[in-house]
Every structure is written in structure tokens, then in C-alpha cells.
Scaffold this motif. Structure first.
Motif, PDB file in Angstrom:
ATOM      1  N   LYS A   1      14.618 -12.206  -5.120  1.00  0.00           N
ATOM      2  CA  LYS A   1      14.353 -12.694  -6.469  1.00  0.00           C
ATOM      3  C   LYS A   1      13.730 -14.088  -6.393  1.00  0.00           C
ATOM      4  O   LYS A   1      13.927 -14.812  -5.414  1.00  0.00           O
ATOM      5  CB  LYS A   1      15.650 -12.743  -7.294  1.00  0.00           C
ATOM      6  CG  LYS A   1      16.217 -11.363  -7.618  1.00  0.00           C
ATOM      7  CD  LYS A   1      17.450 -11.468  -8.484  1.00  0.00           C
ATOM      8  CE  LYS A   1      17.130 -12.040  -9.869  1.00  0.00           C
ATOM      9  NZ  LYS A   1      16.244 -11.168 -10.644  1.00  0.00           N
ATOM     10  N   PRO A   2      12.983 -14.501  -7.410  1.00  0.00           N
ATOM     11  CA  PRO A   2      12.389 -15.836  -7.410  1.00  0.00           C
ATOM     12  C   PRO A   2      13.459 -16.932  -7.405  1.00  0.00           C
ATOM     13  O   PRO A   2      14.599 -16.724  -7.834  1.00  0.00           O
ATOM     14  CB  PRO A   2      11.588 -15.869  -8.716  1.00  0.00           C
ATOM     15  CG  PRO A   2      11.383 -14.445  -9.090  1.00  0.00           C
ATOM     16  CD  PRO A   2      12.582 -13.709  -8.586  1.00  0.00           C
ATOM     17  N   GLN A   3      13.068 -18.089  -6.925  1.00  0.00           N
ATOM     18  CA  GLN A   3      13.975 -19.228  -6.917  1.00  0.00           C
ATOM     19  C   GLN A   3      14.051 -19.853  -8.313  1.00  0.00           C
ATOM     20  O   GLN A   3      13.045 -19.979  -8.996  1.00  0.00           O
ATOM     21  CB  GLN A   3      13.507 -20.277  -5.906  1.00  0.00           C
ATOM     22  CG  GLN A   3      13.551 -19.788  -4.472  1.00  0.00           C
ATOM     23  CD  GLN A   3      13.065 -20.822  -3.488  1.00  0.00           C
ATOM     24  OE1 GLN A   3      13.048 -22.015  -3.786  1.00  0.00           O
ATOM     25  NE2 GLN A   3      12.665 -20.379  -2.305  1.00  0.00           N
ATOM     26  N   GLU A   4      15.258 -20.235  -8.703  1.00  0.00           N
ATOM     27  CA  GLU A   4      15.479 -20.897  -9.985  1.00  0.00           C
ATOM     28  C   GLU A   4      16.343 -22.130  -9.749  1.00  0.00           C
ATOM     29  O   GLU A   4      17.230 -22.126  -8.887  1.00  0.00           O
ATOM     30  CB  GLU A   4      16.158 -19.955 -10.979  1.00  0.00           C
ATOM     31  CG  GLU A   4      15.326 -18.733 -11.322  1.00  0.00           C
ATOM     32  CD  GLU A   4      15.982 -17.862 -12.385  1.00  0.00           C
ATOM     33  OE1 GLU A   4      16.854 -18.381 -13.109  1.00  0.00           O
ATOM     34  OE2 GLU A   4      15.622 -16.674 -12.478  1.00  0.00           O
ATOM     35  N   GLY A   5      16.083 -23.167 -10.519  1.00  0.00           N
ATOM     36  CA  GLY A   5      16.815 -24.404 -10.305  1.00  0.00           C
ATOM     37  C   GLY A   5      17.152 -25.130 -11.590  1.00  0.00           C
ATOM     38  O   GLY A   5      16.569 -24.870 -12.651  1.00  0.00           O
TER      39      GLY A   5
ATOM     40  N   GLN B   1       9.547 -26.534  -7.333  1.00  0.00           N
ATOM     41  CA  GLN B   1      10.932 -26.770  -6.998  1.00  0.00           C
ATOM     42  C   GLN B   1      11.560 -27.751  -7.984  1.00  0.00           C
ATOM     43  O   GLN B   1      10.857 -28.566  -8.599  1.00  0.00           O
ATOM     44  CB  GLN B   1      11.046 -27.316  -5.577  1.00  0.00           C
ATOM     45  CG  GLN B   1      10.503 -26.359  -4.511  1.00  0.00           C
ATOM     46  CD  GLN B   1      11.302 -25.074  -4.443  1.00  0.00           C
ATOM     47  OE1 GLN B   1      11.112 -24.178  -5.248  1.00  0.00           O
ATOM     48  NE2 GLN B   1      12.189 -24.976  -3.483  1.00  0.00           N
ATOM     49  N   PRO B   2      12.896 -27.723  -8.137  1.00  0.00           N
ATOM     50  CA  PRO B   2      13.532 -28.586  -9.137  1.00  0.00           C
ATOM     51  C   PRO B   2      13.422 -30.068  -8.819  1.00  0.00           C
ATOM     52  O   PRO B   2      13.491 -30.904  -9.714  1.00  0.00           O
ATOM     53  CB  PRO B   2      14.993 -28.119  -9.120  1.00  0.00           C
ATOM     54  CG  PRO B   2      15.182 -27.499  -7.783  1.00  0.00           C
ATOM     55  CD  PRO B   2      13.870 -26.858  -7.460  1.00  0.00           C
TER      56      PRO B   2
ATOM     57  N   PHE C   1      14.687 -30.932  -1.105  1.00  0.00           N
ATOM     58  CA  PHE C   1      14.175 -29.569  -1.074  1.00  0.00           C
ATOM     59  C   PHE C   1      12.673 -29.562  -0.807  1.00  0.00           C
ATOM     60  O   PHE C   1      11.922 -30.376  -1.341  1.00  0.00           O
ATOM     61  CB  PHE C   1      14.464 -28.848  -2.389  1.00  0.00           C
ATOM     62  CG  PHE C   1      15.932 -28.604  -2.624  1.00  0.00           C
ATOM     63  CD1 PHE C   1      16.660 -27.814  -1.757  1.00  0.00           C
ATOM     64  CD2 PHE C   1      16.579 -29.176  -3.703  1.00  0.00           C
ATOM     65  CE1 PHE C   1      18.011 -27.590  -1.962  1.00  0.00           C
ATOM     66  CE2 PHE C   1      17.920 -28.966  -3.925  1.00  0.00           C
ATOM     67  CZ  PHE C   1      18.644 -28.170  -3.043  1.00  0.00           C
ATOM     68  N   SER C   2      12.274 -28.607   0.035  1.00  0.00           N
ATOM     69  CA  SER C   2      10.856 -28.471   0.362  1.00  0.00           C
ATOM     70  C   SER C   2      10.086 -27.956  -0.849  1.00  0.00           C
ATOM     71  O   SER C   2      10.593 -27.171  -1.646  1.00  0.00           O
ATOM     72  CB  SER C   2      10.694 -27.500   1.537  1.00  0.00           C
ATOM     73  OG  SER C   2       9.339 -27.147   1.709  1.00  0.00           O
ATOM     74  N   ASN C   3       8.844 -28.408  -0.956  1.00  0.00           N
ATOM     75  CA  ASN C   3       7.998 -27.888  -2.035  1.00  0.00           C
ATOM     76  C   ASN C   3       7.391 -26.534  -1.674  1.00  0.00           C
ATOM     77  O   ASN C   3       6.525 -26.033  -2.382  1.00  0.00           O
ATOM     78  CB  ASN C   3       6.892 -28.885  -2.376  1.00  0.00           C
ATOM     79  CG  ASN C   3       5.843 -29.010  -1.275  1.00  0.00           C
ATOM     80  OD1 ASN C   3       6.133 -28.771  -0.102  1.00  0.00           O
ATOM     81  ND2 ASN C   3       4.637 -29.384  -1.630  1.00  0.00           N
ATOM     82  N   GLY C   4       7.839 -25.965  -0.539  1.00  0.00           N
ATOM     83  CA  GLY C   4       7.390 -24.627  -0.177  1.00  0.00           C
ATOM     84  C   GLY C   4       5.937 -24.551   0.234  1.00  0.00           C
ATOM     85  O   GLY C   4       5.287 -23.521   0.105  1.00  0.00           O
TER      86      GLY C   4
ATOM     87  N   SER D   1      10.622 -21.417  -9.743  1.00  0.00           N
ATOM     88  CA  SER D   1       9.696 -21.881  -8.720  1.00  0.00           C
ATOM     89  C   SER D   1       9.246 -20.773  -7.789  1.00  0.00           C
ATOM     90  O   SER D   1       8.812 -19.731  -8.246  1.00  0.00           O
ATOM     91  CB  SER D   1      10.322 -23.045  -7.955  1.00  0.00           C
ATOM     92  OG  SER D   1      11.613 -22.719  -7.475  1.00  0.00           O
ATOM     93  N   ASN D   2       9.368 -20.993  -6.478  1.00  0.00           N
ATOM     94  CA  ASN D   2       8.753 -20.095  -5.507  1.00  0.00           C
ATOM     95  C   ASN D   2       9.114 -18.638  -5.754  1.00  0.00           C
ATOM     96  O   ASN D   2      10.256 -18.291  -5.995  1.00  0.00           O
ATOM     97  CB  ASN D   2       9.171 -20.482  -4.085  1.00  0.00           C
ATOM     98  CG  ASN D   2       8.606 -21.821  -3.675  1.00  0.00           C
ATOM     99  OD1 ASN D   2       7.742 -22.358  -4.341  1.00  0.00           O
ATOM    100  ND2 ASN D   2       9.104 -22.352  -2.590  1.00  0.00           N
ATOM    101  N   SER D   3       8.119 -17.768  -5.644  1.00  0.00           N
ATOM    102  CA  SER D   3       8.328 -16.360  -5.972  1.00  0.00           C
ATOM    103  C   SER D   3       9.140 -15.631  -4.911  1.00  0.00           C
ATOM    104  O   SER D   3       9.787 -14.628  -5.212  1.00  0.00           O
ATOM    105  CB  SER D   3       6.969 -15.669  -6.127  1.00  0.00           C
ATOM    106  OG  SER D   3       6.323 -15.555  -4.868  1.00  0.00           O
TER     107      SER D   3
END
Length: 668
Positions: free
Chosen positions: A462-466, A64-65, A21-24, A447-449
Motif C-alpha cells: 500500500k502507499p505510504q501515508e504520514g 514524505q511527511p 526520513f528519506s525523500n525516496g 507519499s511514495n506509491s
């Protein structure tokens, strides 16, 4: 783990893939977050790169997770030292680095370090150039043994033509299920091909002015307890001009092109304060950590991002189509383009604002240094005022303020409500003996908003959750000279964004629902002998979309997540004829390997597998008491033609061909 290494003398602007996964495009600098336009740090300033995964990474904030990347910058030294390095290489590379450090007083309570870099080069992609300059100045104050304070200032002037991610858009040929055996692949264009124009850099260079001011201090109460406070302020002004694909005709080879331009600035404040220490309760030892962090980020844009087909009544930009198989780079009416931009230069398109408060706690409980039990977590209260659109409501049927904004306030939405989230984490480690240990861990991320992302119907994301589950083993070999680890991980990420397959050649995105990446990771690093060192890793990943509401031709449920190969690995081996000596030769060699990767979320085209080999040779010696280091690096020594990445939608980009970088460094 996959983490791109900064082989070339460049600014670190890219997003990094950690466990798929990208760190955005968010990284950390000395433990403080950088994001958006200000995510920049020259490799000359970097002492080392830290990759944190699992529960340890989660404490740093909204990430990110898979984990996080932290660049640790070079600090002032107590002994005076000066160096000058000149680098030269392929495509006209010329790079000069000057580094000076030492004490400012006899007691060595006040130390300094100044690093300056000037870097210019062309590129293997036609019509791309860079002309960059950066400086880092740092002071360290140590009046007493228990206290230390640091103050630093960084300035960057970066000038390029179409930044890395948009320098080349090789169109993908989608898989045709009507033709048996046809597999979707990017078009077989030369590696130097580009949709850019020979005059683009002269007419529309991307220019960024970046300022960073950072400070930190630490006070040690005793050998067990200390308090640390860190702060930085980031400011960036940027002009971006992208010449991008508007769509590609498979039959004729014609690529329509468009100008995306933006004038923006951003300001960011980030602060953290934490206390750590040790206590004992009977036979148990506790390493405690309590902390708080605060982020404030504001961004304003003036720009234009036209859709694939302009709305009725709006003319096409004065940019002719390009035949990708026989490109004729001429015919762009730059006078009209400058006028086009000038009409909208005083109009505001969008603004966004993020505010985040975070509180975290962790307790590392150990018994006889045999069993370690880690428990902790974060509480975040986050407000994300997403992209407020001025002048036109963003929609699939219309354009994002096309052809320019009219200056009237007409927001499509005012942002997400305040989100509050508790993210627990924990782990258990058992030492089987002094050399081997096993562990298991669990962590959650917030993580990312996603606040600045654009949806086709203007609905906020919605924000990302992991969540991440991990078990593994670690080993310390050859009397601690080498470390090795094996880990099995299971990562779930919700609300991850990807280009909307229903609207190609647009900036619209969709939330993928839920994506899972399950895999095994092996890492090894250290000294085999006094002369031989190695570093390597291998990852096996299975990343698929578990939940999605998209149906029809754009359906992605059950598809593999783009950009993540099933198999990826790298190995680097270095031999030093006189390790630690002032004179001697150094030889190194290694490879990077990636399996086939999906180019987009619908899996209609793929990036082929590849293996890239690198090598280096160096010689250090002393001439009239002056240490000198000479080195030659060769990247992609076999000149393998490979595709490095995709945009997750319709286009790909090549990796660099054989590249030479020589350097000569003199120390005083």
C-alpha cells in the motif's frame, strides 16, 4: 533537519534525509517533481536549494511527511554576463563549466542562458570512475510587464562504474549476544576497498542518457492575482551493471559476488496549474491558492537480479568469490558474462506505470499581521500499476527472472487499485513582536506509491501515508540579517519500506507497519556582521518502529529506525574581508557531526558516531578589468575515517577521506 550538502562537483542523484526520513529519491526541480531514473541535476545548474517542511510542503504532491527538496535552477539575466570555471582536485578531478547569459534583443524582452559542464574523475574507492557531460539551455520571454514565459532544455550524458549507492559494500559484523560486550560493526576494511573489479568500468560502465524539456508561464492580472502553469517532460535511457555482494562468510572472509544488470527507460510528464491572490473580508486578509497537478510516469526494464542462492538447476554466474581481507582481483570471465547478458537482452522483465491527479487549496488568513491561520489540503486520485513481472513469478523460493526472462507474459500482479486520499493541513502563527513569533501546525501526507517495490510473496504494498505535528518559534535578529528557529516535531509514517531481514542479499522488501520520529530541531542562518555569516542546525531524534507484523529473528517492533542518529548537527562560518567588494579574501570553516546510527532494522549492527571538519579559502580580484575568483576547498580536513551510510541490511559505505578541490573562475 538533515540534508546532505552537495560539496563536490557532482550530479544530485541521492535521496535526502529530512527529519529522519528519506525523500525516496524524489526531488523537485523548479516546483516540478522528478523521480526514478530521471532524478538528476548538475550542481552547476542550481541557483539555490529550498527545503520545505510542514503544511507548505504538502501542497506539492505525494511526498514524505518530513518535507521536500526543491532545486531552483539558474534563470536568464537582463545584463550580459559570461564566465568560465575550471576545477581540479583529488583523484584526478577535472571539471570545466561555461556559463553565458544576456538579452537577445534591445528591449530585453527575450533573454537566454546556456550552461555547459564536463566533469571527469576517479574516486577514493578503487576502480570507480566518472565521465559526465551536461548542458542546460534556457529562454525567457517577457513581452509585457504582466506576462512571462520560460522554455528550457537539459541534456545529460552520465557514465560511471557502479553508481554511488553500490560502489562499496563493506560487510557488517552482526552483534553476537553470546559474546558479552561485542557490538556489531562494519568490517574494518580500508576506505579504498571495494567489491568491484579493475576491468569493470571498461567492460560494464553505467551509462545514462537523460533529456528534460520544461516550460512555464505566469500572467499577473494585477498586484494581487496571478495564474501560473508549469510543465516538464523527462526521458531517461540507462544501462546499469552492478557487481554486488551475494553474501559474506564471517569465518573465512569470503564474499560471494553477483552481477545485477538492467537496461531500462522511463518517461515522465508532470504538469501543474495554480492561481493565487488576495482578498479582504472585514478585518481579515486572505492569501488564497488554488491548484491542480498531474503526473504520468512509465518505466520499462530488461534485467536480471539473482537471489543469494540460485534455484536448483541454475548455475552460478562466472564471478569468483573475493576474500575481503586479502582481495585477489582476477578470474572474472567477462566473455561469459557478456554472453550471459546477451541471452536475455531481448526479453522484457518488468514495466510499471503511475498516474496521479492532485487538487489543492490553501487559505492564509491574517488579522493585523499579528495572527496568521493557515488551512488547506490536497485531494489525490492515484493509480499505480506496480512492477509487472514477465517470464517468472517473483517469490522468495525462486528468482526474479533468473538467469534471464523467457519473454512470456506472466505478471505476478497488475498493480494497486486506484487510491483516493484527502490530506488536510493547517497551522497557527502568532507574532509576539516584529522579531519573534510562535506557531503550531499539523499536516498529512500521501507519499511514495511503493508500487515498484518487491515483496517476497509478490503481494503489492500500500502507499505510504504520514502525519506530522509541529510546534515552534522563529526569530529575526540583527535587524533581519539573521534568522533562527526551534521546532519540536512528531512524525508518523505508515507502510514505509525496508529490506526484508528474512531474505538477506535479495531485493525483497517489507512494509514496516508504522514508524515514529519524535524530535527537536534548531536552525540558524544569516549575517552576524557585515563580514561574518553563519549557517547551522542541530537535531535530536528518537525514531522507533511502533507497529510491525514480523516476528522471530527478523522482528523489528520497538527497534530504532536505521540511519537516524539521536544527535546530529552542523555549523559553517564564513568571514569575508570585504563583503560585497570586487577584491578580498574569504575564509570558511565548519563541521558535520552524526551520532551512532543503526545499520539495519533489527539493530544488530551500528554505524559509529563521527565528526567531519571542512574548510575553504578564496580570493577575488580584478585583472585588467576582468573579475577573477580563486578558491580552495578541503573536505574532511582531519582525514577522519567514518562510515557515511548503510543499505539498511548487511552493508555499509565509507565517507570520503581528505579531499581537495581547487577552482579558478573568470568572469567577462
Amino acid at each position: 533537519m538533515r540534508l546532505r550538502r552537495a560539496d563536490g562537483p557532482v550530479h544530485l542523484l541521492r535521496a535526502y534525509l529530512i527529519r529522519g526520513f528519506s525523500n525516496g529519491n524524489n526531488t523537485y526541480r523548479d516546483g516540478l517533481k522528478l523521480n526514478g531514473l530521471a532524478n538528476t541535476s548538475d550542481t552547476a545548474f542550481i541557483e539555490r536549494v529550498e527545503v520545505l517542511k510542514g503544511p507548505a510542503a504538502m501542497l506539492y504532491g505525494r511526498i514524505q511527511p518530513g518535507g521536500m527538496v526543491n532545486f531552483v535552477t539558474k534563470r536568464p539575466q537582463e545584463e550580459a554576463a559570461y564566465s568560465m570555471q575550471e576545477q581540479f582536485g583529488s583523484w584526478g578531478l577535472s571539471r570545466t563549466t561555461i556559463d553565458a547569459t544576456g538579452p537577445l534583443d534591445k528591449e530585453k524582452t527575450l533573454l537566454y542562458r546556456v550552461i555547459g559542464v564536463y566533469d571527469r574523475a576517479d574516486d577514493f574507492i578503487d576502480f570507480r570512475h566518472r565521465d559526465n557531460g551536461s548542458v542546460l539551455a534556457r529562454l525567457a520571454w517577457r513581452p509585457i510587464e504582466q506576462f512571462e514565459a520560460n522554455l528550457s532544455f537539459q541534456y545529460d550524458h552520465l557514465q560511471t562504474a557502479n553508481r554511488v549507492s553500490y560502489g562499496q559494500m563493506v560487510p557488517a559484523l552482526a552483534q553476537s549476544f553470546a559474546v558479552p560486550g561485542f557490538v556489531g560493526r562494519p568490517a574494518g576494511l580500508p576506505r579504498n576497498w571495494t567489491q568491484l573489479d579493475p576491468k569493470w568500468y571498461d567492460e560494464f560502465p553505467d551509462v545514462m542518457e537523460h533529456i528534460l524539456v520544461a516550460a512555464d508561464w505566469t500572467y499577473r492580472f494585477d498586484n494581487q492575482w496571478s495564474v501560473t502553469n508549469r510543465f516538464h517532460y523527462n526521458h531517461a535511457d540507462e544501462m546499469q551493471y552492478y557487481l554486488l555482494s551475494r553474501g559474506y562468510n564471517l569465518t573465512t572472509g569470503q564474499m560471494n559476488r553477483k552481477l545485477i544488470w538492467s537496461c531500462g527507460y522511463s518517461d515522465m510528464y508532470y504538469l501543474n496549474l495554480y492561481v493565487n491572490g488576495e482578498v479582504e473580508t472585514g478585518p481579515l486578509k486572505h492569501k488564497l491558492l488554488f491548484g491542480f497537478d498531474y503526473l504520468w510516469y512509465h518505466q520499462v526494464y530488461k534485467d536480471d537480479n539473482p537471489p543469494g542462492t540460485p534455484p536448483a538447476g541454475f548455475p552460478l554466474q562466472p564471478i569468483p568469490a573475493l576474500n575481503v581481507w586479502a582481495p585477489n582481483y582476477s578470474g572474472i570471465d567477462y566473455y561469459s558474462l557478456h554472453g550471459f547478458i546477451g541471452q536475455g537482452s531481448g526479453n522484457l522483465l518488468s514495466r510499471s506505470n503511475q498516474i496521479n491527479f492532485g487538487y489543492y487549496v490553501q487559505d492564509d488568513i491574517s488579522y493585523e499581521d499579528f495572527i496568521h491561520f493557515l488551512i488547506g489540503g490536497r485531494y489525490d486520485a492515484a493509480f499505480d500499476r506496480g512492477t509487472e513481472i514477465f517470464g517468472a513469478t517473483q517469490s522468495a523460493a525462486g528468482a526474479q527472472c533468473y538467469p534471464f526472462c523467457d519473454g512470456h507474459y506472466n505478471p505476478s500482479w497488475k498493480g494497486n487499485r486506484t487510491e483516493r486520499k484527502i490530506s488536510p493541513n493547517g497551522g497557527l502563527l502568532v507574532k509576539l513582536n516584529e522579531s519573534f513569533s510562535i506557531y503550531a501546525s499539523y499536516s498529512e501526507s500521501f507519499s511514495n506509491s511503493n508500487a515498484a517495490a518487491q515483496s517476497a510473496d509478490a503481494t503489492p504494498f500500500k502507499p505510504q501515508e504520514g502525519q506530522q505535528f509541529e510546534v515552534g518559534a522563529k526569530a529575526s535578529l540583527f535587524d533581519g540579517r539573521m534568522t533562527g528557529s526551534i521546532a519540536a516535531f512528531d512524525i508518523y509514517l505508515s507502510n514505509i519500506l525496508t529490506p526484508d531481514p528474512r531474505f538477506p542479499n535479495s531485493s525483497f522488501q517489507i512494509a514496516a507497519g508504522k514508524v515514529r520520529n519524535r524530535g527537536v530541531e534548531l536552525d540558524v542562518a544569516g549575517q552576524i556582521t557585515n563580514n561574518i555569516s553563519i549557517i547551522g542546525s542541530y537535531t535530536n531524534s528518537d525514531a522507533i518502529v511502533l507497529k510491525s507484523n514480523i516476528t522471530g529473528t527478523g522482528a523489528i517492533l520497538g527497534k530504532r529506525w536505521p540511519g537516524i542518529p539521536r544527535h546530529a548537527g552542523n555549523l559553517w562560518v564564513k568571514y569575508d574581508t570585504a563583503s560585497g567588494g570586487k577584491e578580498g579574501f574569504t575564509f570558511g570553516g565548519g563541521f558535520y557531526a552524526n551520532g551512532e546510527r543503526q545499520g539495519n532494522t533489527t539493530n544488530s549492527w551500528q554505524l559509529p558516531a563521527y565528526v567531519r571538519f571542512d574548510a575553504m579559502v578564496g580570493y577575488r580580484f580584478v585583472l585588467q578589468n576582468v573579475p577573477i575568483e580563486a578558491q580552495l576547498n578541503v573536505m574532511n580536513i582531519a582525514d577522519t575515517k567514518y562510515l557515511e551510510s548503510s543499505d539498511g541490511a548487511l552493508n555499509a559505505a565509507y565517507g570520503a577521506p581528505r579531499t581537495f578541490v581547487g577552482s579558478l573562475k573568470v568572469k567577462f
